[in-house]
Design a protein around this motif. Structure first.
Motif, PDB file in Angstrom:
ATOM      1  N   GLU A 262     -13.606   7.133  -5.507  1.00 48.38           N
ATOM      2  CA  GLU A 262     -13.987   5.813  -6.002  1.00 48.38           C
ATOM      3  C   GLU A 262     -12.721   4.991  -6.237  1.00 48.38           C
ATOM      4  O   GLU A 262     -11.656   5.520  -6.552  1.00 48.38           O
ATOM      5  N   TYR A 263     -12.844   3.677  -6.039  1.00 50.26           N
ATOM      6  CA  TYR A 263     -11.752   2.766  -6.369  1.00 50.26           C
ATOM      7  C   TYR A 263     -11.792   2.436  -7.860  1.00 50.26           C
ATOM      8  O   TYR A 263     -12.843   2.071  -8.406  1.00 50.26           O
TER       9      TYR A 263
ATOM     10  N   SER B 109     -11.389  -6.719  -6.648  1.00 48.58           N
ATOM     11  CA  SER B 109     -12.109  -5.462  -6.510  1.00 48.58           C
ATOM     12  C   SER B 109     -12.133  -5.015  -5.061  1.00 48.58           C
ATOM     13  O   SER B 109     -12.268  -5.830  -4.159  1.00 48.58           O
ATOM     14  N   LEU B 110     -12.017  -3.708  -4.850  1.00 48.97           N
ATOM     15  CA  LEU B 110     -12.193  -3.126  -3.524  1.00 48.97           C
ATOM     16  C   LEU B 110     -13.395  -2.192  -3.511  1.00 48.97           C
ATOM     17  O   LEU B 110     -13.506  -1.330  -2.661  1.00 48.97           O
ATOM     18  N   SER B 111     -14.272  -2.363  -4.496  1.00 52.99           N
ATOM     19  CA  SER B 111     -15.416  -1.475  -4.624  1.00 52.99           C
ATOM     20  C   SER B 111     -16.317  -1.547  -3.393  1.00 52.99           C
ATOM     21  O   SER B 111     -16.450  -2.590  -2.778  1.00 52.99           O
TER      22      SER B 111
ATOM     23  N   LYS C 180      -5.196   6.655  -1.721  1.00 54.75           N
ATOM     24  CA  LYS C 180      -4.247   5.552  -1.557  1.00 54.75           C
ATOM     25  C   LYS C 180      -4.145   4.762  -2.847  1.00 54.75           C
ATOM     26  O   LYS C 180      -5.049   4.795  -3.700  1.00 54.75           O
TER      27      LYS C 180
ATOM     28  N   ASP D 253     -10.093  -0.304 -10.300  1.00 55.07           N
ATOM     29  CA  ASP D 253      -9.435  -1.602 -10.129  1.00 55.07           C
ATOM     30  C   ASP D 253      -8.769  -2.042 -11.428  1.00 55.07           C
ATOM     31  O   ASP D 253      -9.384  -2.003 -12.498  1.00 55.07           O
TER      32      ASP D 253
ATOM     33  N   HIS E  50      -5.326  -1.064  -7.141  1.00 60.81           N
ATOM     34  CA  HIS E  50      -6.528  -0.295  -6.845  1.00 60.81           C
ATOM     35  C   HIS E  50      -6.108   1.136  -6.514  1.00 60.81           C
ATOM     36  O   HIS E  50      -5.254   1.358  -5.644  1.00 60.81           O
TER      37      HIS E  50
ATOM     38  N   GLU F  21       0.815  -1.203   0.000  1.00 60.61           N
ATOM     39  CA  GLU F  21       0.000   0.000   0.000  1.00 60.61           C
ATOM     40  C   GLU F  21       0.854   1.260   0.000  1.00 60.61           C
ATOM     41  O   GLU F  21       1.939   1.304   0.586  1.00 60.61           O
TER      42      GLU F  21
ATOM     43  N   LEU G 235      -7.633   4.651  -5.187  1.00 61.92           N
ATOM     44  CA  LEU G 235      -8.781   5.344  -4.591  1.00 61.92           C
ATOM     45  C   LEU G 235      -8.627   6.828  -4.909  1.00 61.92           C
ATOM     46  O   LEU G 235      -7.767   7.505  -4.349  1.00 61.92           O
TER      47      LEU G 235
ATOM     48  N   ILE H 173     -19.385   3.731  -4.270  1.00 58.84           N
ATOM     49  CA  ILE H 173     -18.638   3.918  -5.510  1.00 58.84           C
ATOM     50  C   ILE H 173     -19.570   3.894  -6.709  1.00 58.84           C
ATOM     51  O   ILE H 173     -20.239   2.885  -6.954  1.00 58.84           O
TER      52      ILE H 173
END
Length: 582
Positions: free
Chosen positions: A466-467, A515-517, A507, A469, A425, A380, A427, A521
């Motif tokens: 929003e993420y 996906s980290l949605s 980040k 991806d 991802h 990260e 953000l 989002i």
């Protein structure tokens, strides 16, 4: 059943979703794996270890493995040679592969086991492993040695095996791989294997034209085995993967036995020898069109020859604890660093090489630590309040948000472990009228060029984060450690980079999640929620059209067990597929 809810894991029903995975892409997805040893490779499942249950694959998945190699013996369930009259009165061969039948019940069992793996999101390998009757038919020192018509019959029986397997599994997803023979080189010469490999591949291709097939050579073992294959054979098919096994030095890796007495490993000369061997394989693979390589087996005996089924140490000692752990760590690292995938050898607690203990569903944790050494859950870049841009250029950090007013955000010090992290991802809040975010990194095959991933239709002039991806799986250059990464802001359909506003980034995350949605989002399925409860899937905000297993089987939407499902939904005349884990 545990209630789960996923938002916006939307994938188009398109060629991209169901397209054939290349061997290069597959090897990147396979990463770290494990063998289900001594289970289905026994004469009858259960002879050497308990029969496998679905919970095994739950535990393998939870531990972080991506691939399960499933060694199988078919001999017991295939028409025996003794039951076939394959010569005439003059001793001439009159048989064919049609003389042999593989048990439908056994194929059902294999399909059940492989489906368990596939439904957990694992890659599964059907490895013809315990059929020594065939490769030993080429070895004059073995009881199964055959010549003339007897040899022809053995070949036809082996062809029948692969015909049956190929036909049964032809509709399975790409994530099911075939391995033609296991360690045939102990009995078969290079010339022998050079004949059998293309013969079996031809049978497989009749029903599985693009399934990935794992191959090895004859006449020499360990790291030299794949190097025995002819380049012309490897170049003849676009869906081949090479494999080798590594138990060097045998005096250490089998030191639980009386005749092997080297109980320690880890000197500089030990490292250097292993590196030399692995470099030879890497060079050979590069010279053969960058053929992907699987390290199909490696391992060392249990510490002090320990028998986990009895709780007793062996009579003849064995590796010391530090050496066994270091051997697994260094071999695993050597494979991953060179872009190989691996499946470590494990044969359960009744064997001399134990990693998983089925009796209480626990692991030999120091070996797990070794295999996953250096693997973090994520990589990260969090832009803290100290103004640190985390190595990324063209960004100004304030209050934990990195703000940029140019179109390119780049770093040359990312240090992302591509063998573990296939997804990126970002953000961000897009305060521009430009709707594309592009990720790029240098290609491995030609580092003067870059691989590009474009995400179209990101929200323009957005007031929310929003993420976005990115899937890097199997792409050229996404291997080993990736340092040079760029994100570009572009106008949809415009070749030029455009910067008419600012981008705010909270980040940047690299991990193994597609996906980290989240529900905040705005994506194509805005306000659509797909969830499950008590084995039934529900859709809010769209119409549920169908539910499929990950293997593509249409299912009734009721009493669904834990696993991965493809949920087809429709909204505003658009059809989408949502991947749901329950």
């Amino acid at each position: 059943m545990k209630k789960t809810t996923l938002f916006f894991l939307a994938l188009f029903i398109s060629a991209q979703l169901f397209s054939q995975t290349t061997p290069t892409q597959m090897i990147a997805k396979m990463g770290r794996g494990i063998n289900l040893g001594n289970v289905m490779s026994a004469p009858i499942e259960g002879n050497w270890a308990p029969a496998v249950e679905e919970t095994y694959f739950d535990d393998v998945k939870a531990k972080g493995f991506k691939t399960v190699r499933i060694p199988i013996r078919f001999d017991t369930y295939l028409t025996p040679l003794s039951s076939v009259n394959y010569t005439d009165a003059g001793g001439n061969y009159i048989g064919s592969s049609d003389d042999y039948t593989l048990s439908t019940a056994y194929l059902d069992r294999i399909e059940q086991v492989t489906d368990w793996a596939l439904n957990k999101g694992l890659i599964a390998i059907i490895d013809v492993h315990g059929d020594h009757w065939f490769w030993d038919s080429y070895n004059a020192s073995k009881d199964d040695y055959r010549t003339g018509a007897d040899r022809e019959a053995a070949v036809d029986r082996f062809k029948a095996l692969w015909k049956a397997v190929s036909l049964r599994f032809k509709n399975k997803p790409d994530e099911l791989l075939f391995e033609i023979m296991n360690e045939a080189y102990f009995s078969m010469s290079k010339a022998d294997v050079d004949i059998i490999n293309p013969a079996m591949l031809s049978i497989i291709r009749e029903e599985n034209p693009t399934r990935i097939v794992i191959v090895n050579g004859g006449g020499d073992n360990t790291y030299k085995a794949p190097q025995q294959m002819e380049s012309s054979f490897l170049a003849s098919d676009n869906y081949l993967m090479a494999t080798f096994h590594y138990y060097v030095p045998f005096n250490f890796t089998s030191s639980g036995k009386e005749q092997y007495t080297d109980n320690d490993w880890g000197t500089q000369s030990d490292y250097d020898l292993l590196d030399t061997h692995f470099d030879q394989v890497k060079t050979w693979a590069t010279n053969n069109g960058n053929i992907p390589v699987l390290l199909g087996e490696f391992g060392a005996d249990n510490v002090n020859g320990h028998d986990y089924s009895t709780g007793q140490d062996g009579d003849h000692g064995g590796p010391d604890a530090a050496s066994r752990k270091e051997y697994h760590r260094y071999v695993a690292k050597a494979a991953i660093d060179r872009g190989f995938a691996f499946t470590v050898w494990d044969a359960g607690e009744e064997s001399n090489k134990t990693i998983y203990k089925v009796s209480d569903r626990t692991w030999v944790e120091d070996i797990i630590d070794a295999l996953f050494d250096g693997v973090a859950a994520t990589k990260e870049f969090n832009f803290d309040t100290d103004g640190d841009a985390e190595g990324w250029g063209n960004l100004t950090v304030s209050g934990g948000i990195a703000t940029g007013s140019t179109s390119v955000y780049a770093t040359t010090t990312a240090a992302v472990d591509a063998s573990s992290f296939n997804y990126a991802h970002v953000l961000l809040k897009n305060n521009t009228s430009n709707g594309m975010l592009r990720m790029s990194f240098p290609q491995e095959s030609d580092n003067t060029k870059r691989t590009f991933i474009n995400i179209d239709n990101i929200t323009e002039n957005n007031s929310d984060f929003e993420y976005i991806d990115f899937d890097c799986t199997g792409l050229d250059g996404w291997t080993a450690t990736v340092n040079d990464i760029k994100f570009h802001v572009k106008d949809n359909g415009n070749a030029a980079f455009v910067a008419d506003g600012t981008i705010e980034i909270d980040k940047i995350i690299f991990d193994a999640n597609s996906s980290l949605s989240t529900s905040t989002i705005p994506k194509k399925l805005k306000d659509v929620i797909v969830s499950s409860d008590n084995g039934t899937i529900y859709v809010k905000g769209a119409n549920l059209k169908a539910v499929y297993s990950i293997t593509g089987v249409l299912l009734e939407n009721a009493n669904l067990s834990h696993g991965i499902y493809l949920v087809v939904v429709t909204k505003n005349n658009q059809t989408e597929v949502v991947k749901l884990v329950i």
